[in-house]
Scaffold this motif. Structure first.
Motif, short mmCIF file in Angstrom:
data_model
loop_
_atom_site.label_atom_id
_atom_site.label_comp_id
_atom_site.label_asym_id
_atom_site.label_seq_id
_atom_site.Cartn_x
_atom_site.Cartn_y
_atom_site.Cartn_z
N GLY A 87 10.33 -17.23 3.12
CA GLY A 87 9.22 -16.60 3.82
C GLY A 87 9.20 -15.09 3.70
O GLY A 87 8.24 -14.45 4.11
N CYS A 88 10.27 -14.50 3.16
CA CYS A 88 10.34 -13.04 3.03
C CYS A 88 10.26 -12.60 1.57
O CYS A 88 10.47 -11.42 1.26
N GLY A 89 9.97 -13.53 0.68
CA GLY A 89 9.94 -13.23 -0.75
C GLY A 89 8.93 -12.17 -1.13
O GLY A 89 9.18 -11.35 -2.02
N GLY A 90 7.77 -12.15 -0.46
CA GLY A 90 6.76 -11.14 -0.77
C GLY A 90 7.25 -9.74 -0.49
O GLY A 90 7.03 -8.81 -1.28
N LEU A 91 7.95 -9.56 0.63
CA LEU A 91 8.51 -8.25 0.97
C LEU A 91 9.64 -7.89 0.02
O LEU A 91 9.70 -6.78 -0.51
N ASN A 92 10.55 -8.84 -0.22
CA ASN A 92 11.69 -8.57 -1.11
C ASN A 92 11.24 -8.22 -2.52
O ASN A 92 11.87 -7.39 -3.18
N ALA A 93 10.16 -8.81 -2.99
CA ALA A 93 9.66 -8.54 -4.34
C ALA A 93 9.16 -7.10 -4.48
O ALA A 93 9.11 -6.56 -5.59
N LEU A 94 8.81 -6.45 -3.38
CA LEU A 94 8.34 -5.06 -3.41
C LEU A 94 9.47 -4.04 -3.40
O LEU A 94 9.26 -2.86 -3.65
N ASP A 117 0.83 -1.21 0.00
CA ASP A 117 0.00 0.00 0.00
C ASP A 117 0.87 1.26 0.00
O ASP A 117 0.56 2.24 -0.68
N LEU A 118 1.96 1.24 0.77
CA LEU A 118 2.87 2.39 0.79
C LEU A 118 3.55 2.58 -0.57
O LEU A 118 3.71 3.70 -1.04
#
Length: 192
Positions: free
Chosen positions: A128-135, A110-111
């Motif tokens: 487990g951190c792929g979603g954050l890293n992809a952003l 959203d940010l």
């Protein structure tokens, strides 16, 4: 407003500001960090304290393209504290390990949709951190950590992983020209 006896109102804080350079060694922006000395609790208790700190200490961004990296703990991101800032020229930094927290990927997405740049520090490309890293627009490693930048380092692999995710790799903790030139020769993009 949230109540927390360890917030700004009850203690002093530490603010650091460091330059970040691109591959040509031209200024890319500034990295800022707010912390409570000797205490890991959050400094942004509520929107009021965040607004006061950020407005008072962020550098004036006059030049087009100038960026300011501002670190936020996951709890502040989940509470929407970064939204007190105007997104132009701001790159929000969040720790990769926060990527496993419920709701963090959506809050960061959203940010990003609101116009903020996103930086992920402590980049290890953890499961487990792929979603954050992809952003992330910028992924960050710390050369003060010998595991990332010492002899037989994995910095080259981290550069390739970052580029594979479409992000730039920022190397922080550089204390001399030799370390900076080594990181640059491994195709890192930004240097703090």
């Amino acid at each position: 407003a949230l109540e927390d006896e360890n917030c700004l109102e009850s203690a002093g804080f530490l603010m650091t500001r460091q330059p970040v350079f691109d591959r040509r060694l031209e200024p890319w922006g500034t990295a800022m960090r707010f912390a409570m000395p000797g205490n890991e609790s959050r400094i942004f208790c509520d929107e009021s304290s965040a607004n006061m700190l950020l407005e008072a200490y962020l550098p004036q961004r006059g030049e087009t393209g100038s960026r300011t990296l501002v670190g936020f703990p996951a709890e502040s991101v989940l509470q929407g504290i970064p939204q007190v800032l105007w997104p132009e020229g701001i790159v929000l930094e969040i720790e990769e390990s926060s990527g496993i927290r419920h709701g963090i990927v959506k809050a960061v997405a959203d940010l990003k949709a609101a116009g903020f740049g996103i930086a992920v520090s402590g980049f290890r490309n953890s499961p487990g951190c792929g979603g954050l890293n992809a952003l992330a627009d910028v992924l960050m490693v710390d050369c003060a950590d010998d595991e990332d930048c010492g002899p037989g380092n994995s910095l080259e692999g981290r550069v390739q992983e970052a580029h594979g995710l479409g992000a730039k790799l920022l190397v922080r903790g550089l204390t001399n020209w030799t370390a900076m030139l080594q990181a640059r020769s491994l195709n890192a993009d930004l240097f703090q």
